[in-house]
Design an enzyme around this catalytic site. Structure first.
Site, PDB file in Angstrom:
ATOM      1  N   TYR A   1       7.812  16.662   6.926  1.00 60.64           N
ATOM      2  CA  TYR A   1       7.868  15.230   7.246  1.00 60.64           C
ATOM      3  C   TYR A   1       9.299  14.803   7.595  1.00 60.64           C
ATOM      4  CZ  TYR A   1       7.105  10.187   6.563  1.00 60.64           C
ATOM      5  OH  TYR A   1       7.036   8.819   6.726  1.00 60.64           O
TER       6      TYR A   1
ATOM      7  N   LYS B   1      10.866  13.124  11.081  1.00 61.57           N
ATOM      8  CA  LYS B   1      11.545  11.830  11.142  1.00 61.57           C
ATOM      9  C   LYS B   1      13.016  12.000  11.549  1.00 61.57           C
ATOM     10  CE  LYS B   1       7.994   9.253  10.026  1.00 61.57           C
ATOM     11  NZ  LYS B   1       7.373   8.330  10.986  1.00 61.57           N
TER      12      LYS B   1
HETATM   13  N1  LIG Z   1       3.884   4.592   3.576  1.00 63.79           N
HETATM   14  C1  LIG Z   1       5.114   5.002   3.374  1.00 63.79           C
HETATM   15  O1  LIG Z   1       5.537   5.223   2.231  1.00 63.79           O
HETATM   16  C2  LIG Z   1       6.046   5.186   4.538  1.00 63.79           C
HETATM   17  C3  LIG Z   1       7.420   5.283   4.265  1.00 63.79           C
HETATM   18  C4  LIG Z   1       8.307   5.470   5.322  1.00 63.79           C
HETATM   19  C5  LIG Z   1       7.818   5.560   6.604  1.00 63.79           C
HETATM   20  N2  LIG Z   1       6.489   5.469   6.839  1.00 63.79           N
HETATM   21  C6  LIG Z   1       6.029   5.589   8.232  1.00 63.79           C
HETATM   22  O2  LIG Z   1       5.430   4.366   8.604  1.00 63.79           O
HETATM   23  C7  LIG Z   1       4.422   4.602   9.589  1.00 63.79           C
HETATM   24  C8  LIG Z   1       3.128   3.936   9.166  1.00 63.79           C
HETATM   25  O3  LIG Z   1       2.760   4.436   7.897  1.00 63.79           O
HETATM   26  P1  LIG Z   1       1.652   3.752   6.961  1.00 63.79           P
HETATM   27  O4  LIG Z   1       2.137   3.903   5.576  1.00 63.79           O
HETATM   28  O5  LIG Z   1       1.305   2.409   7.494  1.00 63.79           O
HETATM   29  O6  LIG Z   1       0.487   4.810   7.149  1.00 63.79           O
HETATM   30  P2  LIG Z   1      -1.084   4.696   7.285  1.00 63.79           P
HETATM   31  O7  LIG Z   1      -1.578   3.434   6.646  1.00 63.79           O
HETATM   32  O8  LIG Z   1      -1.592   6.017   6.848  1.00 63.79           O
HETATM   33  O9  LIG Z   1      -1.265   4.556   8.874  1.00 63.79           O
HETATM   34  C9  LIG Z   1      -1.021   5.618   9.741  1.00 63.79           C
HETATM   35  C10 LIG Z   1      -1.292   5.149  11.153  1.00 63.79           C
HETATM   36  O10 LIG Z   1      -0.993   6.204  12.082  1.00 63.79           O
HETATM   37  C11 LIG Z   1      -2.091   6.377  12.947  1.00 63.79           C
HETATM   38  N3  LIG Z   1      -2.212   7.762  13.410  1.00 63.79           N
HETATM   39  C12 LIG Z   1      -2.147   8.897  12.658  1.00 63.79           C
HETATM   40  N4  LIG Z   1      -2.379   9.972  13.437  1.00 63.79           N
HETATM   41  C13 LIG Z   1      -2.590   9.504  14.700  1.00 63.79           C
HETATM   42  C14 LIG Z   1      -2.874  10.113  15.949  1.00 63.79           C
HETATM   43  N5  LIG Z   1      -2.987  11.459  16.079  1.00 63.79           N
HETATM   44  N6  LIG Z   1      -3.045   9.327  17.033  1.00 63.79           N
HETATM   45  C15 LIG Z   1      -2.954   7.969  16.924  1.00 63.79           C
HETATM   46  N7  LIG Z   1      -2.677   7.332  15.773  1.00 63.79           N
HETATM   47  C16 LIG Z   1      -2.491   8.092  14.674  1.00 63.79           C
HETATM   48  C17 LIG Z   1      -3.316   5.986  12.130  1.00 63.79           C
HETATM   49  O11 LIG Z   1      -4.346   5.636  13.022  1.00 63.79           O
HETATM   50  P3  LIG Z   1      -5.905   5.983  12.744  1.00 63.79           P
HETATM   51  O12 LIG Z   1      -6.124   5.822  11.259  1.00 63.79           O
HETATM   52  O13 LIG Z   1      -6.612   4.958  13.566  1.00 63.79           O
HETATM   53  O14 LIG Z   1      -6.077   7.366  13.204  1.00 63.79           O
HETATM   54  C18 LIG Z   1      -2.776   4.781  11.360  1.00 63.79           C
HETATM   55  O15 LIG Z   1      -2.843   3.619  12.162  1.00 63.79           O
HETATM   56  C19 LIG Z   1       4.322   6.128   9.721  1.00 63.79           C
HETATM   57  O16 LIG Z   1       5.056   6.547  10.844  1.00 63.79           O
HETATM   58  C20 LIG Z   1       4.966   6.624   8.444  1.00 63.79           C
HETATM   59  O17 LIG Z   1       5.499   7.916   8.603  1.00 63.79           O
HETATM   60  C21 LIG Z   1       5.591   5.269   5.833  1.00 63.79           C
END
Ligand SMILES: NC(=O)c1ccc[n+]([C@@H]2O[C@H](COP(=O)([O-])OP(=O)(O)OC[C@H]3O[C@@H](n4cnc5c(N)ncnc54)[C@H](OP(=O)(O)O)[C@@H]3O)[C@@H](O)[C@H]2O)c1
Length: 243
Positions: free
Chosen positions: A148, A152
């Site tokens: 991961y 990033k």
């Molecule tokens: N949660 C954390 O702790 C955290 C911390 C730092 C950074 N982030 C980053 O923030 C962003 C959003 O995270 P989140 O926590 O909101 O995660 P989440 O609720 O799991 O959402 C992930 C999103 O990515 C989409 N996605 C995944 N694979 C895909 C693909 N192959 N094609 C198109 N869409 C895809 C999913 O769409 P579908 O479900 O419709 O497939 C969903 O909308 C990510 O980039 C993550 O790395 C998260």
């Protein structure tokens, strides 16, 4: 502060997930013309019913799908928020198939959307703003995050190079680097007391970030208020990477 986002078309990938959906809601509240993207059309259509946003479904791992979806679309802004957490593993035990998939979605997917969106933005000649959702995992070494963090780290590097290349078209490119947000992506790991407890102890603000804590800085970076900011990787981490 006037954001200047009223009526401006902004694509948000990952809009069917936690941080993306919060960003869509805030952008709509600012009057932006939001295009919410993801793969789960049912979730996207509920978000559209709630907010009035447009939806556009495509898979970030397919260049054809991204190209076709973005063909001819006018955009002022892009939030590259779609992503996947992969696994928790050390460099000794990591599953290379997981590594490939994390890189495919998080890094390659961000570049694909940037590639086709920025072509349209340059053609339109109206400038714009791209915000990549990176992670604190790219800024410091976090145990178990080998794949991961690599993905990033690539996103951060793309942010800087894209800022350099697109600046002459008045397109700004920035990243935000959130700490843990308790979406399904994180909860199964960071929600465990023995993992999350010691971590949060070391964070100056002593709490997890919320989806809205992430959405507000993303919207700021898209806005005219950030008109002289490009190429940054902005931690949203309660001070975690500062100490
Ligand atoms: N949660 C954390 O702790 C955290 C911390 C730092 C950074 N982030 C980053 O923030 C962003 C959003 O995270 P989140 O926590 O909101 O995660 P989440 O609720 O799991 O959402 C992930 C999103 O990515 C989409 N996605 C995944 N694979 C895909 C693909 N192959 N094609 C198109 N869409 C895809 C999913 O769409 P579908 O479900 O419709 O497939 C969903 O909308 C990510 O980039 C993550 O790395 C998260």
């Amino acid at each position: 502060m006037e954001t200047g986002l009223k009526g401006r078309p902004i694509l948000v990938t990952g809009a069917s997930g936690g941080i993306g959906a919060a960003t869509v809601r805030l952008l709509v509240a600012e009057g932006a013309d939001v295009i919410a993207s993801g793969r789960n059309e049912e979730v996207l259509s509920k978000l559209a019913d709630e907010t009035g946003c447009r939806t556009l479904s495509f898979d970030l791992t397919s260049e054809e799908a991204v190209k076709e979806a973005l063909d001819g679309i006018e955009l002022f802004g892009v939030v590259n928020c779609g992503g996947w957490g992969g696994e928790i593993a050390t460099p000794m035990e990591t599953d290379m198939a997981v590594f490939d998939k994390v890189i495919d979605i998080n890094a390659r997917g961000t570049l694909l959307v940037t590639k086709y969106a920025s072509q349209n933005m340059v053609k339109a000649g109206k400038g714009g703003s791209i915000v990549n959702v990176s992670s604190q995992a790219s800024l410091v070494g976090l145990a178990g995050h080998i794949s991961y963090a690599s993905s990033k780290g690539a996103v951060d590097a793309m942010t800087r190079v894209s800022a350099l290349e697109l600046g002459k078209f008045n397109i700004r490119v920035n990243a935000v680097n959130p700490t843990v947000v308790m979406t399904p992506m994180s909860e199964w790991y960071w929600g465990r007391d023995e993992i999350g407890g010691p971590f949060i102890e070391t964070m100056p603000l002593h709490r997890w970030a919320t989806e809205d804590d992430c959405a507000a800085p993303i919207v700021f970076l898209l806005s005219d208020g950030a008109s002289m900011i490009s190429g940054v990787t902005l931690p949203i981490d309660g001070g975690f990477t500062a100490v």
